[in-house]
Design a protein around this motif. Structure first.
Motif, PDB file in Angstrom:
ATOM      1  N   TRP A 123      31.784  50.021  32.636  1.00 31.85           N
ATOM      2  CA  TRP A 123      33.192  50.771  32.658  1.00 31.85           C
ATOM      3  C   TRP A 123      33.386  50.735  31.817  1.00 31.85           C
ATOM      4  O   TRP A 123      32.979  50.495  30.796  1.00 31.85           O
ATOM      5  N   PHE A 170      39.665  48.289  31.567  1.00 31.20           N
ATOM      6  CA  PHE A 170      39.708  46.252  30.755  1.00 31.20           C
ATOM      7  C   PHE A 170      41.749  46.474  30.419  1.00 31.20           C
ATOM      8  O   PHE A 170      42.004  47.077  30.001  1.00 31.20           O
ATOM      9  N   ARG A 196      30.275  42.078  26.304  1.00 32.73           N
ATOM     10  CA  ARG A 196      30.835  42.931  26.436  1.00 32.73           C
ATOM     11  C   ARG A 196      31.336  42.740  25.451  1.00 32.73           C
ATOM     12  O   ARG A 196      32.378  41.642  24.738  1.00 32.73           O
ATOM     13  N   HIS A 248      38.505  37.727  32.531  1.00 31.01           N
ATOM     14  CA  HIS A 248      37.796  36.769  31.529  1.00 31.01           C
ATOM     15  C   HIS A 248      38.656  37.611  30.458  1.00 31.01           C
ATOM     16  O   HIS A 248      38.913  39.022  30.684  1.00 31.01           O
ATOM     17  N   HIS A 263      30.200  34.014  29.756  1.00 29.15           N
ATOM     18  CA  HIS A 263      30.554  34.658  30.502  1.00 29.15           C
ATOM     19  C   HIS A 263      30.013  35.662  31.144  1.00 29.15           C
ATOM     20  O   HIS A 263      29.728  35.893  32.413  1.00 29.15           O
ATOM     21  N   CYS A 264      29.629  36.329  30.110  1.00 27.53           N
ATOM     22  CA  CYS A 264      29.088  37.374  30.126  1.00 27.53           C
ATOM     23  C   CYS A 264      28.254  37.882  31.233  1.00 27.53           C
ATOM     24  O   CYS A 264      27.334  38.243  31.817  1.00 27.53           O
ATOM     25  N   LEU A 290      38.745  38.591  26.286  1.00 30.56           N
ATOM     26  CA  LEU A 290      38.020  39.867  24.824  1.00 30.56           C
ATOM     27  C   LEU A 290      38.671  39.472  24.371  1.00 30.56           C
ATOM     28  O   LEU A 290      40.527  39.798  24.252  1.00 30.56           O
ATOM     29  N   CYS A 348      39.108  41.510  30.693  1.00 28.82           N
ATOM     30  CA  CYS A 348      38.201  42.724  32.054  1.00 28.82           C
ATOM     31  C   CYS A 348      37.848  42.207  33.330  1.00 28.82           C
ATOM     32  O   CYS A 348      38.457  41.747  33.933  1.00 28.82           O
ATOM     33  N   PRO A 349      37.822  43.461  33.867  1.00 30.78           N
ATOM     34  CA  PRO A 349      37.594  43.265  35.462  1.00 30.78           C
ATOM     35  C   PRO A 349      37.336  41.866  36.636  1.00 30.78           C
ATOM     36  O   PRO A 349      37.969  41.492  37.699  1.00 30.78           O
ATOM     37  N   GLU A 350      37.106  40.751  35.533  1.00 31.22           N
ATOM     38  CA  GLU A 350      36.278  39.985  36.350  1.00 31.22           C
ATOM     39  C   GLU A 350      37.381  39.076  36.003  1.00 31.22           C
ATOM     40  O   GLU A 350      37.249  37.461  36.003  1.00 31.22           O
ATOM     41  N   CYS A 369      28.278  36.897  34.848  1.00 35.37           N
ATOM     42  CA  CYS A 369      28.690  37.383  35.782  1.00 35.37           C
ATOM     43  C   CYS A 369      27.738  38.393  36.238  1.00 35.37           C
ATOM     44  O   CYS A 369      27.070  38.711  36.700  1.00 35.37           O
ATOM     45  N   ALA A 382      33.733  39.626  24.333  1.00 29.93           N
ATOM     46  CA  ALA A 382      34.154  38.495  25.262  1.00 29.93           C
ATOM     47  C   ALA A 382      33.157  37.513  24.732  1.00 29.93           C
ATOM     48  O   ALA A 382      32.167  37.494  24.554  1.00 29.93           O
ATOM     49  N   CYS A 429      29.048  46.698  33.743  1.00 33.81           N
ATOM     50  CA  CYS A 429      29.432  46.554  32.455  1.00 33.81           C
ATOM     51  C   CYS A 429      29.025  46.078  30.959  1.00 33.81           C
ATOM     52  O   CYS A 429      29.458  47.609  30.330  1.00 33.81           O
ATOM     53  N   CYS A 430      27.707  45.448  30.899  1.00 33.23           N
ATOM     54  CA  CYS A 430      27.396  45.651  29.609  1.00 33.23           C
ATOM     55  C   CYS A 430      25.831  45.097  30.034  1.00 33.23           C
ATOM     56  O   CYS A 430      25.487  44.127  29.662  1.00 33.23           O
TER      57      CYS A 430
HETATM   58  S1  SF4 Z   1      30.031  41.346  32.159  1.00 28.96           S
HETATM   59 FE1  SF4 Z   1      31.419  39.954  30.898  1.00 28.96          FE
HETATM   60  S2  SF4 Z   1      33.126  41.404  30.056  1.00 28.96           S
HETATM   61 FE2  SF4 Z   1      32.111  42.009  31.787  1.00 28.96          FE
HETATM   62  S3  SF4 Z   1      33.217  42.017  33.060  1.00 28.96           S
HETATM   63 FE3  SF4 Z   1      31.601  40.194  33.531  1.00 28.96          FE
HETATM   64  S4  SF4 Z   1      32.657  38.961  32.100  1.00 28.96           S
HETATM   65 FE4  SF4 Z   1      34.318  40.712  32.250  1.00 28.96          FE
END
Ligand code: SF4
Length: 208
Positions: free
Chosen positions: A54, A59, A121, A74, A104-105, A76, A70-72, A108, A100, A114-115
Motif C-alpha cells: 500500500w 491511507f 507502518r 487504525h 496494531h501492525c 497513524l 490506514c485501510p484497516e 494486523c 502506526a 502494508c509493511c
Molecule cells: S499493518 Fe498497521 S498500518 Fe498497515 S493496515 Fe495493518 S494496522 Fe494499519
C-alpha cells in the motif's frame, strides 16, 4: 505568465491544465493556496509504491485530528502523548512522519500488504500535501477530463506545427521574427483545417 496575463489583460484563470512537469508540491501549493486556482495537473508523487504494498494514497488523511487512517481503520500519528506545550506539536512547514502502533501492525491481517519488512507502518507527509490532495481530488472530477481534452487539443496543434509543418526551429531572428513565423504557420494550419471542412462533392473529390 499568470502575473503577466493578469497585468496586461486583467484576466486570471479559475483553473489551469498542465502536464506532470508542473505537478511539483511547491508549484501546486503556490497555485492552490496563494493564487486560489484549481490545478488540473497530475501530481508528481515519489511516495507511490510499485512493489504491490500500500502507498500513502491508500491511507486517508484526517486534517482535524492531524493523523492518517490506514485501510484497516487504525490511526497513524506524529505523537501519541498529549503535550501541554503547543510548541511541541506546532507545524512549521517541514516533512512529518506519522506512525502506526506496533501492537496494531503486529496483529494486523493486512501486514503483508502494508509493511512486510517493518514492525510498524510509517507514512510521511510533505509540506503542501494539502494542495497535492486537492489536486488529486480535482483529477477525479468530470471537469478534469474536459480540461485534459482541451489541453490535448492545444498540444496537438504545437505537435502538428513541429512535425508536419516542420517548425522545429525558427529561421527569422528576434521576437518580431518569431511572431511573424508563428503567425504564418498558424495561418497555414487554419487553411489546412478549412480545406478539410469543405463539402465533399464529385468535383472536389476529382480535384483532390
Ligand atoms: S499493518 Fe498497521 S498500518 Fe498497515 S493496515 Fe495493518 S494496522 Fe494499519
Amino acid at each position: 505568465m499568470l502575473g503577466r496575463t493578469e497585468k496586461r489583460f486583467g484576466i486570471k484563470p479559475d483553473w489551469i491544465a498542465a502536464d506532470t512537469a508542473y505537478g511539483s508540491a511547491e508549484n501546486l501549493g503556490w497555485l492552490v493556496k496563494k493564487q486560489g486556482i484549481i490545478p488540473f495537473i497530475p501530481v508528481i508523487d515519489k511516495a507511490e509504491r510499485s512493489d504491490g504494498t500500500w502507498s500513502r494514497s491508500d491511507f486517508e488523511w484526517d486534517e482535524e485530528k492531524d493523523q492518517y487512517i490506514c485501510p484497516e481503520g487504525h490511526s497513524l500519528r506524529r505523537f501519541r502523548r498529549n503535550y501541554s506545550d503547543p510548541n511541541r506539536v506546532k507545524k512549521i512547514g517541514g516533512t512529518y512522519k506519522y506512525r502506526a502502533l506496533k501492537a496494531h501492525c503486529q496483529a494486523c491481517p493486512s501486514k503483508q500488504r502494508c509493511c512486510p519488512n517493518m514492525d510498524a507502518r510509517a507514512v510521511t507527509r510533505e509540506p503542501d500535501e494539502d494542495a497535492r490532495d486537492f489536486a488529486r481530488s480535482a483529477r477525479k472530477s468530470r471537469a478534469y477530463k474536459i480540461s485534459r481534452n482541451k489541453r490535448k487539443k492545444v498540444e496537438m496543434l504545437f505537435a502538428h506545427l513541429k512535425r508536419i509543418l516542420n517548425l522545429t526551429r525558427l529561421r527569422l531572428r528576434g521576437p518580431n521574427g518569431a511572431k511573424d513565423e508563428f503567425l504564418l504557420a498558424a495561418i497555414a494550419q487554419n487553411l489546412r483545417k478549412l480545406a478539410k471542412r469543405r463539402p465533399r462533392t464529385p468535383q472536389t473529390e476529382a480535384i483532390a
